[in-house]
Design an enzyme around this catalytic site. Sequence first.
Site, PDB file in Angstrom:
ATOM      1  N   ASP A   1       0.875  -1.114  -0.081  1.00 22.40           N
ATOM      2  CA  ASP A   1      -0.052   0.164   0.016  1.00 22.40           C
ATOM      3  C   ASP A   1       0.821   1.131   0.195  1.00 22.40           C
ATOM      4  O   ASP A   1       0.725   2.269  -0.726  1.00 22.40           O
ATOM      5  CB  ASP A   1      -0.801  -0.130   1.108  1.00 22.40           C
ATOM      6  CG  ASP A   1      -1.980   0.960   1.284  1.00 22.40           C
ATOM      7  OD1 ASP A   1      -2.339   1.397  -0.021  1.00 22.40           O
ATOM      8  OD2 ASP A   1      -2.519   1.335   2.183  1.00 22.40           O
TER       9      ASP A   1
ATOM     10  N   HIS B   1      -4.471   3.097  -6.864  1.00 21.30           N
ATOM     11  CA  HIS B   1      -5.583   2.841  -6.427  1.00 21.30           C
ATOM     12  C   HIS B   1      -6.770   2.535  -7.011  1.00 21.30           C
ATOM     13  O   HIS B   1      -7.705   1.623  -6.977  1.00 21.30           O
ATOM     14  CB  HIS B   1      -5.687   3.735  -5.297  1.00 21.30           C
ATOM     15  CG  HIS B   1      -5.034   3.501  -3.800  1.00 21.30           C
ATOM     16  ND1 HIS B   1      -3.657   3.608  -3.696  1.00 21.30           N
ATOM     17  CD2 HIS B   1      -5.351   2.807  -2.718  1.00 21.30           C
ATOM     18  CE1 HIS B   1      -3.258   3.320  -2.535  1.00 21.30           C
ATOM     19  NE2 HIS B   1      -4.111   2.859  -1.994  1.00 21.30           N
TER      20      HIS B   1
ATOM     21  N   HIS C   1      -6.660  -1.010  -8.451  1.00 20.84           N
ATOM     22  CA  HIS C   1      -6.805  -1.803  -7.358  1.00 20.84           C
ATOM     23  C   HIS C   1      -8.446  -2.175  -7.154  1.00 20.84           C
ATOM     24  O   HIS C   1      -8.887  -2.974  -7.078  1.00 20.84           O
ATOM     25  CB  HIS C   1      -6.510  -1.292  -5.699  1.00 20.84           C
ATOM     26  CG  HIS C   1      -7.339  -1.949  -4.686  1.00 20.84           C
ATOM     27  ND1 HIS C   1      -8.298  -1.097  -4.499  1.00 20.84           N
ATOM     28  CD2 HIS C   1      -6.878  -2.908  -4.030  1.00 20.84           C
ATOM     29  CE1 HIS C   1      -8.615  -2.004  -3.244  1.00 20.84           C
ATOM     30  NE2 HIS C   1      -7.986  -2.859  -2.995  1.00 20.84           N
TER      31      HIS C   1
ATOM     32  N   HIS D   1      -5.573  -5.500   0.773  1.00 26.60           N
ATOM     33  CA  HIS D   1      -5.717  -4.259  -0.251  1.00 26.60           C
ATOM     34  C   HIS D   1      -4.253  -3.938  -0.711  1.00 26.60           C
ATOM     35  O   HIS D   1      -4.019  -3.633  -1.963  1.00 26.60           O
ATOM     36  CB  HIS D   1      -6.190  -3.150   0.669  1.00 26.60           C
ATOM     37  CG  HIS D   1      -5.679  -1.999   0.417  1.00 26.60           C
ATOM     38  ND1 HIS D   1      -7.052  -1.271  -0.458  1.00 26.60           N
ATOM     39  CD2 HIS D   1      -5.171  -0.935   0.492  1.00 26.60           C
ATOM     40  CE1 HIS D   1      -6.625  -0.078  -0.849  1.00 26.60           C
ATOM     41  NE2 HIS D   1      -5.440   0.093  -0.353  1.00 26.60           N
TER      42      HIS D   1
END
Length: 362
Positions: free
Chosen positions: A171, A254, A257, A271
């Site tokens: 992350d 992101h 993602h 995540h």
Amino acid sequence: MEKIILSPAKYVQKEGAIATIADYVRPLGENPLFIADDFVMGITKDKIERSYAVSSGILHFENFNGEASRNEVSRIGKRIETDKIDCVVGIGGGKTLDTAKAVSYYSKLPVVIVPTIASTDAPCSALTVLYTDEGVFDEYLFLPHNPNLILVDTEIIAQAPARLLVAGMGDALATYFEARACKRSNATAMAGAQSTKAAMALAELCFETLLESGTAARLSAENKVVTKALEDIVEANTYLSGIGFESGGLAAAHAIHNGMTVIEEMHHLYHGEKVAFGTITQLVLENAPQEELYTVINFCKEQGLPTTFAELGVEHVAQEKWLEVAELACSEGETIYNMPFEVTPQDVYAALLTADKLGAAF
């Protein structure tokens, strides 16, 4: 030009921090409510009570039921008035912490956040994600300020599975590259304005820290010991990345993602594991310098973060599904439009396939 940087009022990180939690919470409230799930309550309650042993205040504990939902926030919130609570303390993982933030927001009370894992950069943010009671995404609750205090006990974090720390590195890996993209495009960060030089500096320091200390920190976590490297990575995953993403901005990594959530076979991934692959894909989109791209791929390989479809566990997913990922990543309002050039679903699709082949060939 408006620039904003957000941060928690205080960030404290040390080994054994829970044992002295009273010293940090007492200035915010004499009658705190501690929220944690059964497991976390079992490993922290005695330490909290011992920390308050010489205090005349009353401690209140509430078990978190597992879902950061409006009903759970309302249930816990009822204790605020009944027990005259003056400070909310959330201890645990993401959903526990999001619930504590929401309870404090609706009760207009200070909040202390105590993460027990370092798998994301969410603890420092002025944001709560709420779900339905069944675990389906409900809404983002944007808060008027960041937490009053972040208290990080690295002794507890070192006892968590090493994969969680590595996911946090995945992350955090996106932080600098997404902030850099936002800076180049003059995009508005989540803080509500353009990024400051301070936010960019923290985002870059986050990346540098990952490269310098990532491997030693992972080995420390695998052996469940606290080292200087582990301390550095916990700070990078939690604080440097937290300030960097919120005040620096999000971009393609992101958004990609978010697109990958459409693939059911990926639901077992954390995540940060998906964000790491999204970061490689963003660098392909940018046609980043080969040295930079290889540095990122090498880092992921070394830590065990996925760099190919096979490592994501979806080697045999149809290419049509990856086009669906690309289209979802380019949904209206997505952060991919913070990139400093036009991006289409076809661009993202091509970058995804190329990222997979680069990871396989590296």
